[in-house]
Scaffold this active site. Structure first.
Site, PDB file in Angstrom:
ATOM      1  N   GLU A 151      37.487  55.757  69.072  1.00  0.00           N
ATOM      2  CA  GLU A 151      36.860  54.726  69.911  1.00  0.00           C
ATOM      3  C   GLU A 151      36.416  53.486  69.137  1.00  0.00           C
ATOM      4  O   GLU A 151      35.285  53.025  69.237  1.00  0.00           O
ATOM      5  CB  GLU A 151      35.675  55.368  70.662  1.00  0.00           C
ATOM      6  CG  GLU A 151      36.129  56.539  71.526  1.00  0.00           C
ATOM      7  CD  GLU A 151      34.991  57.272  72.202  1.00  0.00           C
ATOM      8  OE1 GLU A 151      33.855  56.785  72.178  1.00  0.00           O
ATOM      9  OE2 GLU A 151      35.253  58.367  72.747  1.00  0.00           O
ATOM     10  N   GLU A 267      41.630  64.800  75.348  1.00  0.00           N
ATOM     11  CA  GLU A 267      40.356  65.187  75.979  1.00  0.00           C
ATOM     12  C   GLU A 267      40.438  65.196  77.514  1.00  0.00           C
ATOM     13  O   GLU A 267      39.541  64.789  78.204  1.00  0.00           O
ATOM     14  CB  GLU A 267      39.237  64.229  75.548  1.00  0.00           C
ATOM     15  CG  GLU A 267      39.063  64.110  74.046  1.00  0.00           C
ATOM     16  CD  GLU A 267      37.910  63.208  73.650  1.00  0.00           C
ATOM     17  OE1 GLU A 267      37.115  62.819  74.530  1.00  0.00           O
ATOM     18  OE2 GLU A 267      37.777  62.887  72.459  1.00  0.00           O
TER      19      GLU A 267
HETATM   20  O1  G3I Z   1      23.717  71.872  69.985  1.00  0.00           O
HETATM   21  C1  G3I Z   1      22.552  71.051  70.175  1.00  0.00           C
HETATM   22  C2  G3I Z   1      21.351  71.925  70.511  1.00  0.00           C
HETATM   23  O2  G3I Z   1      21.049  72.753  69.388  1.00  0.00           O
HETATM   24  C3  G3I Z   1      20.152  71.028  70.836  1.00  0.00           C
HETATM   25  O3  G3I Z   1      19.061  71.817  71.215  1.00  0.00           O
HETATM   26  C4  G3I Z   1      20.540  70.095  71.975  1.00  0.00           C
HETATM   27  C5  G3I Z   1      19.388  69.165  72.337  1.00  0.00           C
HETATM   28  O4  G3I Z   1      19.647  67.869  71.960  1.00  0.00           O
HETATM   29  O5  G3I Z   1      21.669  69.276  71.560  1.00  0.00           O
HETATM   30  C6  G3I Z   1      22.815  70.098  71.317  1.00  0.00           C
HETATM   31  O6  G3I Z   1      23.865  69.269  70.900  1.00  0.00           O
HETATM   32  C7  G3I Z   1      24.471  68.517  71.962  1.00  0.00           C
HETATM   33  C8  G3I Z   1      25.980  68.781  71.858  1.00  0.00           C
HETATM   34  O7  G3I Z   1      26.710  67.942  72.769  1.00  0.00           O
HETATM   35  C9  G3I Z   1      26.335  70.248  72.147  1.00  0.00           C
HETATM   36  O8  G3I Z   1      26.069  70.520  73.485  1.00  0.00           O
HETATM   37  C10 G3I Z   1      24.179  67.045  71.675  1.00  0.00           C
HETATM   38  O9  G3I Z   1      22.823  66.780  71.898  1.00  0.00           O
HETATM   39  C11 G3I Z   1      25.030  66.184  72.615  1.00  0.00           C
HETATM   40  O10 G3I Z   1      24.876  64.807  72.254  1.00  0.00           O
HETATM   41  C12 G3I Z   1      26.500  66.558  72.447  1.00  0.00           C
HETATM   42  O11 G3I Z   1      27.266  65.768  73.364  1.00  0.00           O
HETATM   43  C13 G3I Z   1      28.691  65.724  73.074  1.00  0.00           C
HETATM   44  C14 G3I Z   1      29.074  64.237  72.978  1.00  0.00           C
HETATM   45  O12 G3I Z   1      30.503  64.111  72.863  1.00  0.00           O
HETATM   46  C15 G3I Z   1      28.437  63.594  71.742  1.00  0.00           C
HETATM   47  O13 G3I Z   1      28.892  64.259  70.575  1.00  0.00           O
HETATM   48  C16 G3I Z   1      29.422  66.396  74.227  1.00  0.00           C
HETATM   49  O14 G3I Z   1      29.184  67.805  74.164  1.00  0.00           O
HETATM   50  C17 G3I Z   1      30.919  66.134  74.127  1.00  0.00           C
HETATM   51  O15 G3I Z   1      31.596  66.633  75.286  1.00  0.00           O
HETATM   52  C18 G3I Z   1      31.192  64.625  74.024  1.00  0.00           C
HETATM   53  O16 G3I Z   1      32.570  64.482  73.823  1.00  0.00           O
HETATM   54  C19 G3I Z   1      33.034  63.114  73.643  1.00  0.00           C
HETATM   55  C20 G3I Z   1      34.033  63.092  72.499  1.00  0.00           C
HETATM   56  O17 G3I Z   1      33.419  63.583  71.314  1.00  0.00           O
HETATM   57  C21 G3I Z   1      34.596  61.690  72.309  1.00  0.00           C
HETATM   58  N1  G3I Z   1      35.186  61.193  73.564  1.00  0.00           N
HETATM   59  C22 G3I Z   1      34.245  61.219  74.714  1.00  0.00           C
HETATM   60  C23 G3I Z   1      33.758  62.643  74.934  1.00  0.00           C
HETATM   61  C24 G3I Z   1      32.898  62.777  76.182  1.00  0.00           C
HETATM   62  O18 G3I Z   1      31.722  62.050  76.032  1.00  0.00           O
END
Ligand code: G3I
Length: 353
Positions: A151, A267
């Site tokens: 991105e 994705e």
């Molecule tokens: O695992 C921690 C947990 O220990 C903690 O208690 C909790 C509270 O904040 O956070 C958890 O981590 C979260 C993680 O997902 C796992 O669920 C993060 O906060 C959260 O920010 C993270 O979001 C991910 C996001 O990317 C940012 O990395 C989403 O799962 C994931 O589906 C999303 O995927 C992105 C791709 O990487 C790039 N393209 C877009 C796509 C969709 O947004």
């Protein structure tokens, strides 16, 4: 440049016993018969679910860590690396004859809180080059492909080249992308190096601009000898938003192929938040959006892999702003049953369902 058959490589050998016959055949065998890898994003915690593990084995030939390989997860503190989650997924894939796709090495988002300050005052580019080398060499030889830069294009930021004005661009200029790919090539020469983004799929005016800037970036990278080897089309679709413009997508992907690049859908999921509550109507619209997109993608012989952003609705989070809504964005429902979206993907791979 990896051939389509080479990309399949061990995956074909590993499940040569699987056949694309019979209703039991999963997308793993069905896609292999078409010379493409089907797979999905997963989290290591999901491997504790035996039924889900079996579904992954049946349906996926390639996995990508949904979150456990972003820098926020891998390097929570400067110099402290946590590969545990992604290692669990990588080991499971290795035992199951699946390939791995890495996600992601340089992104403006999902970075640890300490990073931006360090980037802004970095004396040199080691803040990302050393990281790329460290992570890719940890997995060297085990990964089919990597989202090296994710991105980096966002024309809405107003630059002529359409690049996102991220912390990386502000500190290192547009050349950071070229550097990232050159370093990645040295770190794991066997991995297919992918530039991944969203915005090339849609039919709106902003998507036209996005596609133009993406092509300009890819053409420039090729002209400079930068080892960008594939475009990662994220494929976040919307069942009730503006539809994919098949003619524009087809022309765009033909141009990408003409550059000698592979195409990966990295994705795929279909947002159905603006849907009627009636499940059959939602599932049908999700399947239609999937078919509209994949029919074009699968018509292009440069397409090497299709990964969904999750296999089952079981692990989707309910959006806080829609408390009475459960997303149905993925091929299997929460009970791991195949949905019309699964059928649409199977048909795109040439399976009569
Ligand atoms: O695992 C921690 C947990 O220990 C903690 O208690 C909790 C509270 O904040 O956070 C958890 O981590 C979260 C993680 O997902 C796992 O669920 C993060 O906060 C959260 O920010 C993270 O979001 C991910 C996001 O990317 C940012 O990395 C989403 O799962 C994931 O589906 C999303 O995927 C992105 C791709 O990487 C790039 N393209 C877009 C796509 C969709 O947004």
């Amino acid at each position: 440049m990896l051939s389509r058959r080479m990309l399949l490589g061990t995956s074909m050998a590993a499940f040569s016993g699987l056949r694309a016959e019979g209703a039991a055949a999963g997308l793993r065998a069905i896609s292999a018969a078409r010379g493409v890898l089907f797979g999905t994003a997963a989290g290591s915690y999901q491997l504790r679910d035996g039924d889900f593990q079996a579904a992954l084995m049946r349906e996926a030939a390639i996995l990508v860590p949904e979150y456990e390989q972003v820098r926020e997860a891998i390097e929570p503190e400067p110099g402290r690396f946590d590969f545990a989650g992604a290692d669990l997924l990588t080991s499971f894939a290795g035992r199951s004859g699946m390939a791995m796709h890495g996600h992601t090495l340089v992104w403006y988002a999902a970075n640890p809180k300490w990073l931006d300050e360090k980037v802004a005052h970095a004396p040199d580019d080691e803040i990302f080059t050393t990281y790329i080398t460290r992570v890719m060499q940890h997995y060297a030889g085990a990964y089919r492909s990597w989202d090296v830069v994710n991105e980096a294009i966002w024309p809405q930021d107003g630059r002529g080249d359409g690049l996102r004005v991220s912390q990386w661009l502000k500190r290192f200029g547009p050349g950071y992308i070229d550097t990232a790919f050159h370093v990645a090539k040295l770190a794991d020469p066997k991995a297919l190096l992918v530039y991944s983004d969203w915005g090339c799929e849609g039919g709106e005016a902003w998507n036209d601009v996005f596609r133009a800037k993406t092509l300009a970036f890819l053409e420039g990278a090729k002209a400079r000898g930068v080892p960008v080897e594939a475009l990662g089309l994220q494929g976040h679709l919307n069942a009730f938003g503006p539809p994919v413009d098949q003619a524009k997508l087809r022309t765009f992907l033909d141009r990408v192929k003409a550059l000698g690049l592979k195409i990966l859908v990295t994705e795929l999921d279909v947002d159905d938040t603006k849907a009627p509550r009636e499940i059959a109507a939602r599932d049908a619209a999700v399947a239609d959006a999937t078919a509209r997109f994949l029919d074009v993608v699968m018509d292009n012989s440069a397409t090497a892999a299709v990964l969904t952003w999750g296999l089952s609705d079981r692990y989707l989070h309910k959006p806080e702003w829609l408390p009475d809504y459960t997303p149905r964005k993925l091929p299997l429902d929460a009970d791991l049953q195949r949905k019309p979206m699964w059928n649409a993907i199977a048909r795109a791979f040439g399976r009569r369902v």
